[in-house]
Structure formats: C-alpha cells, structure tokens
Write a protein that holds these residues in place. Structure first.
Motif, PDB file in Angstrom:
ATOM      1  N   PRO A 208       7.128  14.528  -6.016  1.00 28.51           N
ATOM      2  CA  PRO A 208       8.276  14.349  -5.123  1.00 28.51           C
ATOM      3  C   PRO A 208       8.281  12.964  -4.485  1.00 28.51           C
ATOM      4  CG  PRO A 208       7.204  16.448  -4.684  1.00 28.51           C
ATOM      5  CD  PRO A 208       6.347  15.693  -5.664  1.00 28.51           C
ATOM      6  N   ALA A 209       7.122  12.367  -4.327  1.00 29.87           N
ATOM      7  CA  ALA A 209       7.029  11.024  -3.744  1.00 29.87           C
ATOM      8  C   ALA A 209       7.643   9.978  -4.663  1.00 29.87           C
ATOM      9  CB  ALA A 209       5.579  10.684  -3.437  1.00 29.87           C
ATOM     10  N   ALA A 210       7.800  10.297  -5.948  1.00 34.28           N
ATOM     11  CA  ALA A 210       8.380   9.346  -6.893  1.00 34.28           C
ATOM     12  C   ALA A 210       9.804   8.984  -6.502  1.00 34.28           C
ATOM     13  CB  ALA A 210       8.329   9.895  -8.302  1.00 34.28           C
ATOM     14  N   ASP A 211      10.517   9.901  -5.861  1.00 34.79           N
ATOM     15  CA  ASP A 211      11.874   9.613  -5.401  1.00 34.79           C
ATOM     16  C   ASP A 211      11.883   8.511  -4.348  1.00 34.79           C
ATOM     17  OD1 ASP A 211      12.838  11.614  -7.066  1.00 34.79           O
ATOM     18  OD2 ASP A 211      12.833  13.128  -5.470  1.00 34.79           O
ATOM     19  N   ASP A 212      10.834   8.458  -3.535  1.00 33.51           N
ATOM     20  CA  ASP A 212      10.752   7.451  -2.482  1.00 33.51           C
ATOM     21  C   ASP A 212      10.130   6.146  -2.972  1.00 33.51           C
ATOM     22  OD1 ASP A 212      11.833   9.213  -0.618  1.00 33.51           O
ATOM     23  OD2 ASP A 212       9.851  10.052  -0.153  1.00 33.51           O
ATOM     24  N   ALA A 213       9.546   6.149  -4.157  1.00 33.99           N
ATOM     25  CA  ALA A 213       8.873   4.953  -4.666  1.00 33.99           C
ATOM     26  C   ALA A 213       9.846   3.795  -4.867  1.00 33.99           C
ATOM     27  CB  ALA A 213       8.137   5.264  -5.967  1.00 33.99           C
ATOM     28  N   ALA A 214      11.072   4.075  -5.290  1.00 39.08           N
ATOM     29  CA  ALA A 214      12.057   3.010  -5.484  1.00 39.08           C
ATOM     30  C   ALA A 214      12.390   2.336  -4.155  1.00 39.08           C
ATOM     31  CB  ALA A 214      13.312   3.556  -6.136  1.00 39.08           C
ATOM     32  N   SER A 215      12.545   3.131  -3.122  1.00 38.91           N
ATOM     33  CA  SER A 215      12.825   2.577  -1.795  1.00 38.91           C
ATOM     34  C   SER A 215      11.636   1.756  -1.287  1.00 38.91           C
ATOM     35  CB  SER A 215      13.138   3.704  -0.813  1.00 38.91           C
ATOM     36  OG  SER A 215      13.349   3.192   0.469  1.00 38.91           O
ATOM     37  N   ALA A 216      10.437   2.275  -1.480  1.00 37.17           N
ATOM     38  CA  ALA A 216       9.231   1.548  -1.069  1.00 37.17           C
ATOM     39  C   ALA A 216       9.081   0.278  -1.897  1.00 37.17           C
ATOM     40  CB  ALA A 216       8.000   2.442  -1.223  1.00 37.17           C
ATOM     41  N   GLY A 217       9.457   0.332  -3.170  1.00 34.31           N
ATOM     42  CA  GLY A 217       9.408  -0.854  -4.021  1.00 34.31           C
ATOM     43  C   GLY A 217      10.352  -1.933  -3.520  1.00 34.31           C
ATOM     44  N   SER A 218      11.542  -1.540  -3.119  1.00 31.68           N
ATOM     45  CA  SER A 218      12.493  -2.512  -2.567  1.00 31.68           C
ATOM     46  C   SER A 218      11.961  -3.137  -1.285  1.00 31.68           C
ATOM     47  CB  SER A 218      13.840  -1.834  -2.278  1.00 31.68           C
ATOM     48  OG  SER A 218      14.467  -1.463  -3.468  1.00 31.68           O
ATOM     49  N   ALA A 219      11.319  -2.324  -0.448  1.00 27.90           N
ATOM     50  CA  ALA A 219      10.782  -2.825   0.818  1.00 27.90           C
ATOM     51  C   ALA A 219       9.676  -3.847   0.585  1.00 27.90           C
ATOM     52  CB  ALA A 219      10.267  -1.664   1.669  1.00 27.90           C
ATOM     53  N   VAL A 220       8.797  -3.588  -0.383  1.00 26.29           N
ATOM     54  CA  VAL A 220       7.702  -4.539  -0.637  1.00 26.29           C
ATOM     55  C   VAL A 220       8.231  -5.808  -1.306  1.00 26.29           C
ATOM     56  CG1 VAL A 220       6.863  -3.647  -2.865  1.00 26.29           C
ATOM     57  CG2 VAL A 220       5.284  -4.749  -1.307  1.00 26.29           C
ATOM     58  N   VAL A 221       9.250  -5.684  -2.145  1.00 28.00           N
ATOM     59  CA  VAL A 221       9.857  -6.882  -2.742  1.00 28.00           C
ATOM     60  C   VAL A 221      10.504  -7.731  -1.648  1.00 28.00           C
ATOM     61  CG1 VAL A 221      11.718  -7.703  -4.248  1.00 28.00           C
ATOM     62  CG2 VAL A 221      10.136  -5.945  -5.068  1.00 28.00           C
ATOM     63  N   ASP A 222      11.206  -7.092  -0.706  1.00 29.21           N
ATOM     64  CA  ASP A 222      11.801  -7.836   0.411  1.00 29.21           C
ATOM     65  C   ASP A 222      10.727  -8.553   1.228  1.00 29.21           C
ATOM     66  OD1 ASP A 222      14.352  -7.073  -0.325  1.00 29.21           O
ATOM     67  OD2 ASP A 222      14.510  -5.477   1.180  1.00 29.21           O
TER      68      ASP A 222
ATOM     69  N   ALA B 167       5.003  -5.955 -10.510  1.00 26.78           N
ATOM     70  CA  ALA B 167       4.184  -4.784 -10.168  1.00 26.78           C
ATOM     71  C   ALA B 167       5.060  -3.557  -9.961  1.00 26.78           C
ATOM     72  CB  ALA B 167       3.356  -5.057  -8.914  1.00 26.78           C
ATOM     73  N   VAL B 168       6.132  -3.716  -9.228  1.00 24.75           N
ATOM     74  CA  VAL B 168       7.048  -2.596  -8.986  1.00 24.75           C
ATOM     75  C   VAL B 168       7.677  -2.141 -10.300  1.00 24.75           C
ATOM     76  CG1 VAL B 168       9.225  -1.958  -7.844  1.00 24.75           C
ATOM     77  CG2 VAL B 168       7.462  -3.188  -6.568  1.00 24.75           C
ATOM     78  N   GLY B 169       7.795  -3.064 -11.247  1.00 24.64           N
ATOM     79  CA  GLY B 169       8.313  -2.728 -12.574  1.00 24.64           C
ATOM     80  C   GLY B 169       7.291  -2.089 -13.492  1.00 24.64           C
TER      81      GLY B 169
ATOM     82  N   GLY C  71       0.815  -1.218   0.000  1.00 24.61           N
ATOM     83  CA  GLY C  71       0.000   0.000   0.000  1.00 24.61           C
ATOM     84  C   GLY C  71       0.844   1.260   0.000  1.00 24.61           C
ATOM     85  N   SER C  72       1.928   1.258   0.777  1.00 23.78           N
ATOM     86  CA  SER C  72       2.828   2.424   0.798  1.00 23.78           C
ATOM     87  C   SER C  72       3.481   2.626  -0.558  1.00 23.78           C
ATOM     88  CB  SER C  72       3.912   2.241   1.866  1.00 23.78           C
ATOM     89  OG  SER C  72       3.347   2.243   3.139  1.00 23.78           O
ATOM     90  N   TRP C  73       3.934   1.519  -1.159  1.00 25.02           N
ATOM     91  CA  TRP C  73       4.532   1.630  -2.492  1.00 25.02           C
ATOM     92  C   TRP C  73       3.509   2.177  -3.487  1.00 25.02           C
ATOM     93  CZ3 TRP C  73       2.816  -1.082  -6.808  1.00 25.02           C
ATOM     94  CH2 TRP C  73       3.516  -0.772  -7.984  1.00 25.02           C
ATOM     95  N   GLN C  74       2.275   1.654  -3.432  1.00 21.58           N
ATOM     96  CA  GLN C  74       1.240   2.145  -4.344  1.00 21.58           C
ATOM     97  C   GLN C  74       1.029   3.646  -4.177  1.00 21.58           C
ATOM     98  OE1 GLN C  74      -2.023  -0.558  -3.211  1.00 21.58           O
ATOM     99  NE2 GLN C  74      -2.187  -1.011  -5.403  1.00 21.58           N
ATOM    100  N   ASP C  75       0.929   4.093  -2.938  1.00 24.73           N
ATOM    101  CA  ASP C  75       0.705   5.518  -2.688  1.00 24.73           C
ATOM    102  C   ASP C  75       1.820   6.363  -3.295  1.00 24.73           C
ATOM    103  OD1 ASP C  75      -1.629   4.945  -1.341  1.00 24.73           O
ATOM    104  OD2 ASP C  75      -0.743   5.169   0.661  1.00 24.73           O
ATOM    105  N   MET C  76       3.050   5.926  -3.132  1.00 22.03           N
ATOM    106  CA  MET C  76       4.189   6.689  -3.658  1.00 22.03           C
ATOM    107  C   MET C  76       4.299   6.562  -5.169  1.00 22.03           C
ATOM    108  SD  MET C  76       7.079   5.963  -0.834  1.00 22.03           S
ATOM    109  CE  MET C  76       6.643   6.010   0.892  1.00 22.03           C
ATOM    110  N   ALA C  77       4.101   5.370  -5.686  1.00 21.51           N
ATOM    111  CA  ALA C  77       4.261   5.141  -7.118  1.00 21.51           C
ATOM    112  C   ALA C  77       3.170   5.815  -7.935  1.00 21.51           C
ATOM    113  CB  ALA C  77       4.277   3.638  -7.408  1.00 21.51           C
TER     114      ALA C  77
END
Length: 125
Positions: free
Chosen positions: A59-73, A97-99, A42-48
């Motif tokens: 500006p949230a797009a910068d954090d989307a990569a980090s959130a994407g890594s967290a959801v993949v983990d 999905a992150v891709g 959900g956090s990744w979706q919000d940012m992405a």
C-alpha cells in the motif's frame, strides 16, 4: 512617478529575497537543506522499497510517487544552491534513483553519508 518608483523598488526587494533564498553562503541554511533532502530521500526509500522481496505491491507504493516528487524537489534546491559535493550530480542522481536506478540511489545515499546524515537513509541495493 512615485508609484513607478515604488513598483521598481518592490521588484528589486522581491528579486533580492529570492536570490538570497538560493544562496549557499549560509552554512546553517545549507545544512538544513541537506538534512531536508536526506529525510525526504529516506522517506522515499522506505515507501519505494516497502514491498521488496515480497513479490506483492505494498500500500505504501501508492505514496512512493509523491515521496519521489518531494525528494526530487529537494534535490533541485540543492542543485540551485550549488550544494553538490565531490563532483556529484545530486539532481540527476535523484531523478534516476526515483526512476529505479540502484546505482544512482547509491550515489544519493552516499551524498547523505558525506553530509553527515547517514542515519536518515538506508543502503541502496
């Protein structure tokens, strides 16, 4: 001799702890891992999707990569513990999905719906 015995015992204890950490035998632990995954999805979706429809990078797009890594983990933990449901491939779907694969995002969201955490994610698409 005693030192070698102690070392072997320590290795066995560490191995047992690590193996028990990946077990889905504990329903409360499994539920917590699913919840954690859905929160991170959900956090990744919000940012992405923060800038969707606006044609402007958010500006949230910068954090989307980090959130994407967290959801993949988090999906890797579910995969290792065998917590997929109904033939899903949660790790593959999350990576896709992150891709940017909307179909994979929809399947990941469905996983959270089926797990009872539908309020933590938003519909894909």
């Amino acid at each position: 001799m005693i030192t070698r015995t102690i070392e072997r015992a320590a290795v066995l204890v560490v191995a047992a702890v690590l193996m028990s950490g990946c077990s889905s035998d504990d329903p409360a632990q499994a539920e917590e891992w699913r919840r954690d995954y859905c929160v991170k999805l959900g956090s990744w979706q919000d940012m992405a999707h923060a800038g969707d429809g606006q044609g402007v990078e958010s500006p949230a797009a910068d954090d989307a990569a980090s959130a994407g890594s967290a959801v993949v983990d988090a999906s890797k933990r579910l995969d290792r513990a065998g917590l997929e449901q109904g033939g899903t491939h949660i790790l593959d779907d999350t990576v896709d999905a992150v891709g940017g694969d909307i179909g994979a995002e929809s399947r990941a969201v469905s996983y959270c719906d089926d797990s009872g955490f539908e309020t933590l994610v938003r519909s894909a698409g």
